[in-house]
Enzyme design. Sequence first.
Site, PDB file in Angstrom:
ATOM      1  N   SER A 141       0.800  -1.219   0.000  1.00  0.00           N
ATOM      2  CA  SER A 141       0.000   0.000   0.000  1.00  0.00           C
ATOM      3  C   SER A 141       0.834   1.270   0.000  1.00  0.00           C
ATOM      4  CB  SER A 141      -0.938   0.004   1.214  1.00  0.00           C
ATOM      5  OG  SER A 141      -0.200   0.171   2.394  1.00  0.00           O
ATOM      6  N   LYS A 159       1.106   4.014   6.817  1.00  0.00           N
ATOM      7  CA  LYS A 159       0.320   4.872   5.926  1.00  0.00           C
ATOM      8  C   LYS A 159       0.769   6.316   6.114  1.00  0.00           C
ATOM      9  CE  LYS A 159      -2.789   1.848   4.344  1.00  0.00           C
ATOM     10  NZ  LYS A 159      -1.972   0.717   4.824  1.00  0.00           N
TER      11      LYS A 159
END
Lengths: 223, 223
Positions: free
Chosen positions: B144, B181
């Site tokens: 991600s 993230k």
Amino acid sequence: MPKTPPGQTRNRVFRFVRDCLLRGDSPSLREVQRHFGFRAVETVRAHLTALVEEGRLVKEPGRARGYRLPKRQSQRQTKGQTKGLSAPVPEWSAGRLQPVPLLGEVAAGGFEEAIENPEGNLPVEIPDSRDLSDYFALRVRGESMSGAGILPGDTVIVERRGTPVSGQIVVALLEEEATVKRLYLGQGGMELRPENPDFDTLRPPPGSCRILGRVVELRRQVR
Amino acid sequence: MPKTPPGQTRNRVFRFVRDCLLRGDSPSLREVQRHFGFRAVETVRAHLTALVEEGRLVKEPGRARGYRLPKRQSQRQTKGQTKGLSAPVPEWSAGRLQPVPLLGEVAAGGFEEAIENPEGNLPVEIPDSRDLSDYFALRVRGESMSGAGILPGDTVIVERRGTPVSGQIVVALLEEEATVKRLYLGQGGMELRPENPDFDTLRPPPGSCRILGRVVELRRQVR
DNA sequence: CAGCATAACAGACATTTGTCTGGTATGCCA
DNA sequence: TGGCATACCAGACAAATGTCTGTTATGCTG
């Protein structure tokens, strides 16, 4: 002789020892004893041996301050969370730490000169079988390998040993400039492929290019 | 009684002890003695006390295995010896280099459990102003963040200090899973944005997410 | 050369630290 | 009630580990 509910003190002892160990400092039995105010060393020893039996701690026998945190076994093979190919687990802490010279960007000025005047040194772990002089570090300049997760400003650690193998990420010396590319050896000669669609594959004529080594590690300071 | 040039053995002893300490394992005098084959413990003690005087090591008095890496970097003053010899590889000093626990992937099993079972230690340079216990390392699992050059299998070093700032790359704990993230704080609450178009932005409800810290360094072993 | 510093050895000694053996108290349970 | 397990204490002991004192070389320097 205040008696506590079963397991409660044990957990507190464990947390204390764990925090010590994470700080890189293995406590002695008597240090734990003092911290909790126990009046007998044996109390601590009982707790710690119990924790070892439970697998929450590990002990190196015959050593002072020999308690350690257990290494985590690869206990997740049945998990199936490896969608597609699973990344190989890197083997940190395998060899000795050595100061690898950081040569800078090596754009203008030439490689040989840079070797003589490193910008500094980087603590890098290299295998016992290798020699320190086979390693150097470079800072990456362009965007041409961003597709491989190598960004400008990153530092690559390069091993200059053995013959270049097709498919490896290498540092090549082209007209006194060092570049990071992926190497391909085919019948048509050597190809240096960037990993970014905005850049073109290089096909240096024989003799005009020297492979300095292969990238073995990458480091990036964030922010 | 083989006598070595001044300072040479001392440096070798230092490197050995330093590497032990970076692995989170303080050696005893006799362990160092055995490693070098000295026939007297006192030889080791002389070297170590000298290293402490030079500021290259620190000792906690009255403790077994009490040698540590100094928190502060005493810049190497290597007085003489700086003759214009053939570029002696400068000894980078082990100043702020400290053993940071590598917790693994922290996917299945939970974070608290991972803290208790580190995979090992990583030599990381941390600022003087910070404490070792503010750092840990994790291996990255998913794709991600590949747009930010963070790939699966990479190791991120995390600092868990201070308040999270919008725009930083952070490690967040979501339902016992740690994820990397980019953090955004807006009026609508917290956003955890991946850096890969194939993944969606997470908007965890308040209280369901804990920011473990911010990514300060990235390391990748190639091949 | 004498003087001095460093590298290394030898062995005794002191302290720290882990280990053992046995004891007291409390709660649980058949 | 009597085991039985757990939590804790007490003190002796042994092993691991650090400290000391003294000695022998070697090289450097005035």
